[in-house]
Each structure stands twice: as structure tokens, then as C-alpha cells.
Design a protein around this motif. Structure first.
Motif, PDB file in Angstrom:
ATOM      1  N   ILE A  62       0.839  -1.202   0.000  1.00 49.66           N
ATOM      2  CA  ILE A  62       0.000   0.000   0.000  1.00 49.66           C
ATOM      3  C   ILE A  62       0.872   1.249   0.000  1.00 49.66           C
ATOM      4  N   CYS A  63       1.899   1.243   0.830  1.00 47.52           N
ATOM      5  CA  CYS A  63       2.766   2.415   0.922  1.00 47.52           C
ATOM      6  C   CYS A  63       3.534   2.654  -0.366  1.00 47.52           C
ATOM      7  N   ILE A  98      -3.728   4.533   7.148  1.00 45.03           N
ATOM      8  CA  ILE A  98      -2.276   4.681   7.224  1.00 45.03           C
ATOM      9  C   ILE A  98      -1.841   5.791   6.279  1.00 45.03           C
ATOM     10  N   SER A  99      -0.849   6.546   6.721  1.00 42.69           N
ATOM     11  CA  SER A  99      -0.286   7.613   5.888  1.00 42.69           C
ATOM     12  C   SER A  99       1.224   7.435   5.857  1.00 42.69           C
ATOM     13  N   ALA A 100       1.806   7.872   4.747  1.00 37.60           N
ATOM     14  CA  ALA A 100       3.239   7.660   4.558  1.00 37.60           C
ATOM     15  C   ALA A 100       3.926   8.967   4.186  1.00 37.60           C
ATOM     16  N   ARG A 101       5.181   9.017   4.559  1.00 38.68           N
ATOM     17  CA  ARG A 101       6.045  10.130   4.171  1.00 38.68           C
ATOM     18  C   ARG A 101       7.417   9.562   3.895  1.00 38.68           C
ATOM     19  N   ILE A 102       8.171  10.249   3.062  1.00 37.52           N
ATOM     20  CA  ILE A 102       9.499   9.778   2.711  1.00 37.52           C
ATOM     21  C   ILE A 102      10.475  10.936   2.859  1.00 37.52           C
ATOM     22  N   GLU A 103      11.633  10.629   3.420  1.00 36.08           N
ATOM     23  CA  GLU A 103      12.680  11.634   3.616  1.00 36.08           C
ATOM     24  C   GLU A 103      13.905  11.231   2.805  1.00 36.08           C
ATOM     25  N   MET A 123      11.262   5.784   4.561  1.00 39.78           N
ATOM     26  CA  MET A 123       9.810   5.922   4.577  1.00 39.78           C
ATOM     27  C   MET A 123       9.318   5.644   5.990  1.00 39.78           C
ATOM     28  N   GLU A 124       8.366   6.445   6.416  1.00 36.10           N
ATOM     29  CA  GLU A 124       7.735   6.250   7.714  1.00 36.10           C
ATOM     30  C   GLU A 124       6.233   6.178   7.486  1.00 36.10           C
TER      31      GLU A 124
END
Length: 149
Positions: A62-63, A98-103, A123-124
Motif C-alpha cells: 500500500i505504501c 495509514i499515511s506515509a512520508r518519505i525523507e 519511509m515512515e
């Protein structure tokens, strides 16, 4: 179009959110991860999780869809040479959002292939209670910006 040069160390990209339905959770488990605590309510209650939960592989899938839809589809991504670390920290349950972010952790131009570079990312993934449920560290290859003629 995003190119290698458009990713700077420290940048954070929000990737959006997704609601994990019970039906989708069960369908994924039946096909790809048929462990009892993914498929059966009673087995889930008896497990260390206390209820039925999503497969970690489903959470990761999903992410990655969120990543493609919000960042990679409009980029020069050439794929990934692999994942360095993947951690499932908390279970994802039916109905969770669920939500995702990437650094961007590192940016390295290729020495042997000057048309590309590698971006190291973290990714978190968080649930609706703002709890971190998954982390992933990976690399993504991107084409470099073409030089103007």
C-alpha cells in the motif's frame, strides 16, 4: 518531471493516506500471506495481536502505491536496487488509515553511469493515532536532468 537533481538531502515528501478495509485485508491474506491471524477472527483474538491484522507485506505494498502515485509517477525513476531495512513496528488493523512520508537521506551521482544517480530514502508509515507502524530504508535510482541543447 522530477529528476535526480530535484531531490535534496533533508527533503520530506508527504505521500498521502489509505484506509485498509477488512475485505481487502482478507483478500490479500488469502492470496499472499495465509497465516491464521490474518484470515480468522478467532485466531487473531488468540494471537499476540488480539485481533485480525493486515500482513506487513500488504502494508508495504500500500505504501509503495502511495509513493508511486504521489511522487514516482511524475519522475525519472528507474526503479530500486533494493531495500536496506524494513520494519513492521505495530499491526495494521481493519479500518485503520495509514499515511506515509518519505525523507531523502542521501543523494549520490553514479560514478560509472553519468546519466543517473541514487537517492537513499527513509519511509515512515503512521496510523490514524499518529503511531509509527512501519519504516523502510531503501534506494531509488533516478535519471539525471538532460542538459539543455
Amino acid at each position: 518531471m522530477r529528476y535526480f537533481e530535484d531531490f535534496q538531502v533533508g527533503q520530506v515528501h508527504e505521500l498521502g493516506s489509505y484506509v485498509v478495509s477488512r475485505e481487502e485485508l482478507l483478500a490479500f491474506a488469502r492470496q499472499y500471506d495465509p497465516q491464521p491471524f490474518h484470515l480468522d477472527e478467532e485466531a487473531g483474538r488468540q494471537s499476540i495481536f488480539g485481533s485480525i491484522i493486515a500482513s506487513g507485506w500488504q502494508t508495504a505494498a500500500i505504501c509503495h502505491r502511495l509513493l508511486v502515485e504521489s511522487l514516482l509517477k511524475d519522475s525519472s525513476s528507474m526503479g530500486s536496487p533494493g531495500v536496506d531495512e524494513l520494519r513492521w513496528l505495530l499491526p495494521v488493523r481493519p479500518g485503520d488509515t495509514i499515511s506515509a512520508r518519505i525523507e531523502v537521506l542521501a543523494s549520490t551521482p553514479s560514478r560509472s553511469k553519468p546519466d543517473r544517480g541514487s537517492i537513499k530514502t527513509r519511509m515512515e508509515v503512521r496510523n490514524q493515532r499518529d503511531e509509527v507502524v512501519m519504516t523502510e530504508t531503501a534506494a531509488v535510482l533516478f535519471r539525471r536532468r538532460p542538459e539543455a541543447s
